[in-house]
Each structure stands twice: as structure tokens, then as C-alpha cells.
Design a protein around this motif. Structure first.
Motif, PDB file in Angstrom:
ATOM      1  N   VAL A 182      36.670  32.625  27.587  1.00 32.33           N
ATOM      2  CA  VAL A 182      37.443  33.243  28.567  1.00 32.33           C
ATOM      3  C   VAL A 182      38.340  34.172  27.636  1.00 32.33           C
ATOM      4  CG1 VAL A 182      39.187  32.921  30.058  1.00 32.33           C
ATOM      5  CG2 VAL A 182      37.123  31.414  30.202  1.00 32.33           C
ATOM      6  N   ASP A 183      38.962  33.687  26.589  1.00 34.29           N
ATOM      7  CA  ASP A 183      39.928  34.470  25.762  1.00 34.29           C
ATOM      8  C   ASP A 183      38.965  35.592  24.988  1.00 34.29           C
ATOM      9  OD1 ASP A 183      41.425  31.878  26.216  1.00 34.29           O
ATOM     10  OD2 ASP A 183      42.881  33.494  25.846  1.00 34.29           O
ATOM     11  N   LEU A 202      30.358  35.331  42.413  1.00 26.73           N
ATOM     12  CA  LEU A 202      31.668  35.979  42.379  1.00 26.73           C
ATOM     13  C   LEU A 202      32.214  36.237  43.631  1.00 26.73           C
ATOM     14  CD1 LEU A 202      33.606  37.308  40.564  1.00 26.73           C
ATOM     15  CD2 LEU A 202      32.221  39.414  40.478  1.00 26.73           C
ATOM     16  N   LEU A 218      42.009  48.591  26.971  1.00 26.29           N
ATOM     17  CA  LEU A 218      43.140  48.738  27.717  1.00 26.29           C
ATOM     18  C   LEU A 218      44.521  49.144  26.854  1.00 26.29           C
ATOM     19  CD1 LEU A 218      42.924  45.886  30.491  1.00 26.29           C
ATOM     20  CD2 LEU A 218      42.405  48.306  30.689  1.00 26.29           C
ATOM     21  N   GLU A 251      47.243  35.733  34.269  1.00 27.83           N
ATOM     22  CA  GLU A 251      47.816  35.047  33.231  1.00 27.83           C
ATOM     23  C   GLU A 251      48.519  33.836  33.429  1.00 27.83           C
ATOM     24  OE1 GLU A 251      47.540  35.918  30.246  1.00 27.83           O
ATOM     25  OE2 GLU A 251      46.945  38.067  30.003  1.00 27.83           O
ATOM     26  N   LYS A 267      40.587  52.646  32.663  1.00 27.45           N
ATOM     27  CA  LYS A 267      39.683  52.061  32.111  1.00 27.45           C
ATOM     28  C   LYS A 267      38.819  53.013  31.152  1.00 27.45           C
ATOM     29  CE  LYS A 267      37.760  48.786  35.397  1.00 27.45           C
ATOM     30  NZ  LYS A 267      36.536  48.513  36.519  1.00 27.45           N
ATOM     31  N   MET A 284      31.239  36.740  34.760  1.00 31.24           N
ATOM     32  CA  MET A 284      31.592  37.410  36.171  1.00 31.24           C
ATOM     33  C   MET A 284      33.074  38.048  35.841  1.00 31.24           C
ATOM     34  SD  MET A 284      30.271  34.536  38.752  1.00 31.24           S
ATOM     35  CE  MET A 284      28.663  33.805  38.384  1.00 31.24           C
ATOM     36  N   ASN A 337      32.679  48.144  33.797  1.00 29.66           N
ATOM     37  CA  ASN A 337      32.715  46.672  33.795  1.00 29.66           C
ATOM     38  C   ASN A 337      31.445  46.288  33.135  1.00 29.66           C
ATOM     39  OD1 ASN A 337      34.606  47.112  35.594  1.00 29.66           O
ATOM     40  ND2 ASN A 337      33.717  46.058  37.381  1.00 29.66           N
ATOM     41  N   SER A 353      42.108  36.451  38.274  1.00 28.68           N
ATOM     42  CA  SER A 353      40.977  36.536  37.707  1.00 28.68           C
ATOM     43  C   SER A 353      40.104  35.215  38.272  1.00 28.68           C
ATOM     44  CB  SER A 353      40.884  36.498  36.435  1.00 28.68           C
ATOM     45  OG  SER A 353      39.742  36.251  35.698  1.00 28.68           O
ATOM     46  N   ILE A 370      35.930  35.058  44.642  1.00 30.80           N
ATOM     47  CA  ILE A 370      37.115  36.303  44.797  1.00 30.80           C
ATOM     48  C   ILE A 370      37.531  35.947  45.906  1.00 30.80           C
ATOM     49  CG2 ILE A 370      37.252  38.759  45.168  1.00 30.80           C
ATOM     50  CD1 ILE A 370      35.591  39.217  42.757  1.00 30.80           C
ATOM     51  N   ALA A 412      38.538  38.148  27.721  1.00 30.33           N
ATOM     52  CA  ALA A 412      39.603  39.068  27.731  1.00 30.33           C
ATOM     53  C   ALA A 412      40.123  39.872  26.637  1.00 30.33           C
ATOM     54  CB  ALA A 412      40.800  37.755  27.845  1.00 30.33           C
ATOM     55  N   GLU A 439      46.120  37.077  21.767  1.00 29.63           N
ATOM     56  CA  GLU A 439      44.769  36.697  22.317  1.00 29.63           C
ATOM     57  C   GLU A 439      43.728  36.162  20.968  1.00 29.63           C
ATOM     58  OE1 GLU A 439      44.038  35.849  25.221  1.00 29.63           O
ATOM     59  OE2 GLU A 439      44.932  37.009  26.441  1.00 29.63           O
ATOM     60  N   GLY A 497      34.156  41.609  36.303  1.00 27.49           N
ATOM     61  CA  GLY A 497      34.013  42.141  37.594  1.00 27.49           C
ATOM     62  C   GLY A 497      32.345  42.695  38.209  1.00 27.49           C
ATOM     63  N   ASN A 551      37.933  42.913  27.168  1.00 27.28           N
ATOM     64  CA  ASN A 551      38.335  43.671  28.444  1.00 27.28           C
ATOM     65  C   ASN A 551      39.690  44.343  27.831  1.00 27.28           C
ATOM     66  OD1 ASN A 551      40.554  43.238  30.514  1.00 27.28           O
ATOM     67  ND2 ASN A 551      38.973  44.059  31.480  1.00 27.28           N
ATOM     68  N   GLN A 552      40.538  43.741  27.106  1.00 25.55           N
ATOM     69  CA  GLN A 552      41.884  44.265  27.061  1.00 25.55           C
ATOM     70  C   GLN A 552      42.066  44.970  25.687  1.00 25.55           C
ATOM     71  OE1 GLN A 552      44.128  40.220  29.050  1.00 25.55           O
ATOM     72  NE2 GLN A 552      44.180  40.232  26.591  1.00 25.55           N
TER      73      GLN A 552
HETATM   74  N1  3HC Z   1      38.178  38.052  39.610  1.00 33.78           N
HETATM   75  C1  3HC Z   1      39.070  38.720  40.791  1.00 33.78           C
HETATM   76  N2  3HC Z   1      38.832  39.818  41.270  1.00 33.78           N
HETATM   77  C2  3HC Z   1      38.005  40.703  40.636  1.00 33.78           C
HETATM   78  C3  3HC Z   1      37.206  40.499  39.633  1.00 33.78           C
HETATM   79  C4  3HC Z   1      37.390  39.011  38.948  1.00 33.78           C
HETATM   80  N3  3HC Z   1      36.761  38.750  38.137  1.00 33.78           N
HETATM   81  N4  3HC Z   1      36.594  41.508  39.084  1.00 33.78           N
HETATM   82  C5  3HC Z   1      37.012  42.379  40.093  1.00 33.78           C
HETATM   83  N5  3HC Z   1      37.752  41.847  41.161  1.00 33.78           N
HETATM   84  C6  3HC Z   1      38.218  42.429  42.128  1.00 33.78           C
HETATM   85  C7  3HC Z   1      39.112  43.771  41.971  1.00 33.78           C
HETATM   86  O1  3HC Z   1      40.528  43.368  41.838  1.00 33.78           O
HETATM   87  C8  3HC Z   1      38.822  44.592  43.117  1.00 33.78           C
HETATM   88  O2  3HC Z   1      39.434  44.121  44.252  1.00 33.78           O
HETATM   89  P1  3HC Z   1      40.900  44.810  44.943  1.00 33.78           P
HETATM   90  O3  3HC Z   1      40.400  46.166  45.061  1.00 33.78           O
HETATM   91  O4  3HC Z   1      41.381  43.987  45.820  1.00 33.78           O
HETATM   92  O5  3HC Z   1      41.811  44.866  43.691  1.00 33.78           O
HETATM   93  C9  3HC Z   1      37.383  44.405  43.391  1.00 33.78           C
HETATM   94  O6  3HC Z   1      37.123  43.075  43.136  1.00 33.78           O
HETATM   95  C10 3HC Z   1      36.390  45.470  43.017  1.00 33.78           C
HETATM   96  O7  3HC Z   1      36.235  45.318  41.408  1.00 33.78           O
HETATM   97  P2  3HC Z   1      36.488  46.498  40.581  1.00 33.78           P
HETATM   98  O8  3HC Z   1      35.727  46.537  39.476  1.00 33.78           O
HETATM   99  O9  3HC Z   1      36.335  47.773  41.653  1.00 33.78           O
HETATM  100  O10 3HC Z   1      37.981  46.613  40.307  1.00 33.78           O
HETATM  101  P3  3HC Z   1      38.590  46.927  39.046  1.00 33.78           P
HETATM  102  O11 3HC Z   1      38.358  48.576  38.757  1.00 33.78           O
HETATM  103  O12 3HC Z   1      40.161  46.465  39.253  1.00 33.78           O
HETATM  104  O13 3HC Z   1      37.964  46.000  37.904  1.00 33.78           O
HETATM  105  C11 3HC Z   1      38.841  44.403  36.423  1.00 33.78           C
HETATM  106  C12 3HC Z   1      38.130  44.525  37.801  1.00 33.78           C
HETATM  107  C13 3HC Z   1      37.698  44.472  35.180  1.00 33.78           C
HETATM  108  C14 3HC Z   1      39.270  42.697  36.201  1.00 33.78           C
HETATM  109  C15 3HC Z   1      40.032  44.958  36.112  1.00 33.78           C
HETATM  110  O14 3HC Z   1      40.961  45.045  37.286  1.00 33.78           O
HETATM  111  C16 3HC Z   1      40.672  44.827  34.530  1.00 33.78           C
HETATM  112  O15 3HC Z   1      40.368  45.154  33.833  1.00 33.78           O
HETATM  113  N6  3HC Z   1      41.992  44.212  35.021  1.00 33.78           N
HETATM  114  C17 3HC Z   1      42.907  43.844  33.938  1.00 33.78           C
HETATM  115  C18 3HC Z   1      42.355  42.749  33.200  1.00 33.78           C
HETATM  116  C19 3HC Z   1      42.349  41.351  33.666  1.00 33.78           C
HETATM  117  O16 3HC Z   1      42.806  41.377  35.216  1.00 33.78           O
HETATM  118  N7  3HC Z   1      42.164  40.363  33.128  1.00 33.78           N
HETATM  119  C20 3HC Z   1      42.073  38.957  33.538  1.00 33.78           C
HETATM  120  C21 3HC Z   1      41.288  38.229  32.746  1.00 33.78           C
HETATM  121  S1  3HC Z   1      41.988  36.601  32.705  1.00 33.78           S
HETATM  122  C22 3HC Z   1      43.304  37.034  31.343  1.00 33.78           C
HETATM  123  O17 3HC Z   1      43.257  38.153  31.023  1.00 33.78           O
HETATM  124  C23 3HC Z   1      44.058  36.030  30.808  1.00 33.78           C
HETATM  125  C24 3HC Z   1      43.696  35.718  29.613  1.00 33.78           C
HETATM  126  O18 3HC Z   1      44.941  35.325  28.699  1.00 33.78           O
HETATM  127  C25 3HC Z   1      42.467  34.666  29.240  1.00 33.78           C
END
Ligand code: 3HC
Length: 311
Positions: free
Chosen positions: A127-128, A266, A138, A44, A216, A195, A220, A107, A270, A131, A157, A198, A134-135
Motif C-alpha cells: 500500500v505504501d 472497486l 505528484l 491519510e 497528474k 485498484m 492511472n 482511498s 468506492i 502510494a 513514505e 483508480g 502515485n505520489q
Molecule cells: N479509491 C476511492 N476513490 C477512487 C479511487 C480509489 N482508489 N480511484 C478513483 N476514485 C474516484 C475518484 O476520486 C473519482 O471520483 P470523484 O470524481 O468523486 O473524485 C472517480 O473515482 C474517477 O476516478 P478518476 O481516475 O477519474 O479520478 P482521479 O483523476 O482523481 O484519480 C487518484 C484517482 C489516482 C486516486 C487521484 O485522485 C490521485 O492521485 N489522488 C492523490 C493520491 C491519493 O489520493 N492517494 C490515496 C492513497 S492512500 C495514501 O496515499 C496514504 C498512504 O500513506 C498509504
């Protein structure tokens, strides 16, 4: 009252109830929640940068006010989420230090440049939009403070996505040059938006455990598919073409088939080698260092205040 044992924890998860800060929880649950919440908060905060550069260049006062409100919302989302992480014992200064030193992620989507004003609309729409996909689930995450933060964030959002889509609708009714600007932005943001969800489930370290603990609610790939299915009709209504020749409705699956994602991109983004990673982290580091005097002053004031109280 709060619960003291593994048995209570497991029963809470089984019953779709929420784990609260003072409940007993496995160390690994605490660690993965801090990991996800911190990285969500970092996303964020870093996410303010790509669209923030357009606040001074918005084409009208109305567009400037909308964009200002959206970027301020992102900052607020970050602060809610850092507070949620603090309920698990995480320290805000430590999380910021980990972000700046690359030991915690944010992200991938925010490592791409915003080249034209149409990017502001496409970020809102795609992007939103991603989000939100995804959210929303959650909001039912098993950790109470995180789920409650999500409920409030999702309300804001939906405004973010609608303003972006409306901005694009306006541009698509404009000149040929404006329509081309929108299509160019869609071409650049479509695949990075997919991407955002995840890696594929087959390559996801945390998904199985996060599903078992109901952190979750969908994998993904499930959320990515939901986003594609939701977005295709919107692209049609907008009059833009999504840059995927393999994208088509599959009546047997009741979902859209889509082309292969370049997972090497990706992985590269990352690991820090995306178009804007260095710039985004450098900007965050500079803001932190330039703000040190504010933190020092607040600490000094609090100490003086405490001494006066005690005195
Ligand atoms: N960007 C960066 N890293 C990422 C990623 C991405 N798009 N997708 C996966 N990864 C990383 C994970 O963090 C993990 O690394 P770590 O062990 O060091 O944390 C690794 O890659 C393996 O991925 P996994 O799928 O196993 O990891 P998760 O189960 O955590 O799934 C996720 C990744 C879907 C992003 C989950 O963490 C999630 O839902 N997070 C909450 C949502 C979030 O973070 N959203 C950010 C989007 S931007 C946003 O919301 C702002 C909005 O206002 C626009």
C-alpha cells in the motif's frame, strides 16, 4: 507577484511552473484540486485505522514504536494536505463533514480488514509502495502547495515502505506458520493495491483534464504498470507468490503482463459497499463528535484572547 489572467495561468502550466494560491486559476482547476487534495487528506486520516488496531498488539516494543511512528506520520500527512486544500479556500470543518457524510471520498484500499500482524508488513510494502508510485510524480504537480506537501510526504513514505518490507523479510525467515501468514496477507492485499491507482484510463473521469493541467503527470494505468514492474522482483526476493496466474514478463513490451482486475469490486468499494466502509466512517464520525469539546474550547479561548487584546 501573482498573475491575474487565464493567459498567465496557461503559460504557467505550459512552462511546467507552479500555480500559487493567489494566482488566477479556472474555477474548474480550483474545484478539481480541492477534490483531489481533500480526498488524499481523508485517505491519510482514515488510513490510520487499519494498522492502528495493531499498535497495542505489536509483537515487540521495537515494532510497536515503528508502527506508532508510521500512524502518527499518516496523521501529519493528512494535516499538511488539509492545509494545502485550505489555500484554495476549502474549509477544514466542511471537508470533514463531507467525508463523514460520504460526499467526499477516501482511498478504497482502507476499506479492507487487517486480519493478522502480517497485514501491517504487507500494507507497508504494497500500500505504501503503491502510494509512493502515485505520489512521487505528484511532487511535480502544477499546484504549488500540493507539490510541496508531496515532497515532504514522499520522504516519510519511503520509511513506511522499508519498515514493512523488513518486517516481512523477518517473518519469511521465521516458522512455516509465519510464512503462511505473509502469503495469506499478500493474497488479500495484492488486487486491492492495484485498484488504488483508480479505474482504467478508459473509464477515468478526470485523467484527461488532470493531465492537461499537469495535476497528474502519468495516467492511472501507467502508474499501476510501474507499480507491478517494481513489485514483482521484490516479491521474488521475499519468497512470496503474487496471486495472479497471468503475471509474466513481456519482453516485447518491456513490462509485466498481468491479469484482469475486477473493476466491479472497486466500484462496490468506492460506492461504500466494501468490507469495512461503514466501520471506517463510523470511527471517523465518533472521533469528530467526541472531539467537539476541544474545538469549542479552542474557539472560546480564541474569542476571550481576542477580546483581551482588543480591550
Ligand atoms: N479509491 C476511492 N476513490 C477512487 C479511487 C480509489 N482508489 N480511484 C478513483 N476514485 C474516484 C475518484 O476520486 C473519482 O471520483 P470523484 O470524481 O468523486 O473524485 C472517480 O473515482 C474517477 O476516478 P478518476 O481516475 O477519474 O479520478 P482521479 O483523476 O482523481 O484519480 C487518484 C484517482 C489516482 C486516486 C487521484 O485522485 C490521485 O492521485 N489522488 C492523490 C493520491 C491519493 O489520493 N492517494 C490515496 C492513497 S492512500 C495514501 O496515499 C496514504 C498512504 O500513506 C498509504
Amino acid at each position: 507577484q501573482h498573475f491575474e489572467t487565464q493567459q498567465h495561468f496557461e503559460r504557467t502550466i505550459d512552462r511546467d511552473q507552479r500555480v500559487e494560491p493567489r494566482d488566477w486559476m479556472p474555477d474548474a482547476y480550483r474545484a478539481t484540486m480541492v477534490r483531489q487534495i481533500a480526498q488524499h487528506a481523508h485517505s491519510e486520516i482514515i488510513g490510520m485505522q487499519p494498522e492502528g488496531v495493531w499498535i497495542t498488539r505489536a509483537p515487540s516494543l521495537r515494532r510497536k514504536a515503528i508502527l506508532l511512528a508510521k500512524v502518527q506520520d499518516e496523521a501529519g500527512h493528512g494535516l499538511y494536505l488539509y492545509s494545502a486544500a485550505e489555500t484554495l479556500g476549502a474549509d477544514r470543518g466542511d471537508m470533514t463533514a463531507k467525508l463523514i457524510s460520504g460526499r467526499q471520498k477516501y482511498s478504497s484500499i482502507f476499506n479492507y480488514p487487517t486480519l493478522t500482524y502480517a497485514d501491517v508488513g504487507v500494507i507497508g510494502w504494497l500500500v505504501d509502495g503503491a502510494a509512493i508510485c502515485n505520489q512521487v510524480p505528484l511532487c511535480r504537480s502544477s499546484y504549488g502547495p500540493y507539490a510541496r506537501a508531496m515532497i515532504r510526504i514522499c520522504k516519510e513514505e519511503s520509511f513506511h515502505q522499508r519498515q514493512g518490507y523488513e518486517l516481512l523479510m523477518t517473518l519469511m525467515r521465521g516458522t512455516r506458520g509465519q510464512r503462511e501468514m505473509v502469503q495469506d496477507a499478500v493474497d488479500r492485499w495484492w488486487w486491492p493495491s492495484l485498484m488504488m491507482f483508480g479505474p482504467p484510463d478508459t473509464d477515468s473521469t478526470h485523467t484527461a483534464q488532470s493531465m492537461a493541467w499537469k495535476i497528474k503527470r502519468h495516467t492511472n494505468d501507467e502508474l499501476r504498470q510501474r507499480f507491478v514492474d517494481m513489485t514483482v522482483p521484490q516479491a521474488d526476493a521475499l519468497g512470496v507468490t503474487l496471486p495472479d496466474p497471468d503475471l509474466r514478463w513481456n519482453a516485447d513490451r518491456d513490462h509485466h503482463d498481468f491479469g484482469a482486475i475486477d473493476w466491479s469490486e472497486l466500484k462496490r468499494v468506492i460506492s461504500g459497499d466494501g468490507p469495512c466502509n461503514a466501520e471506517r466512517v463510523a470511527a471517523r464520525r465518533a472521533a469528530h463528535e467526541e472531539g467537539a469539546w476541544v474545538r469549542d474550547a479552542a474557539v472560546a479561548y480564541a474569542a476571550k484572547h481576542a477580546a483581551r487584546q482588543a480591550g
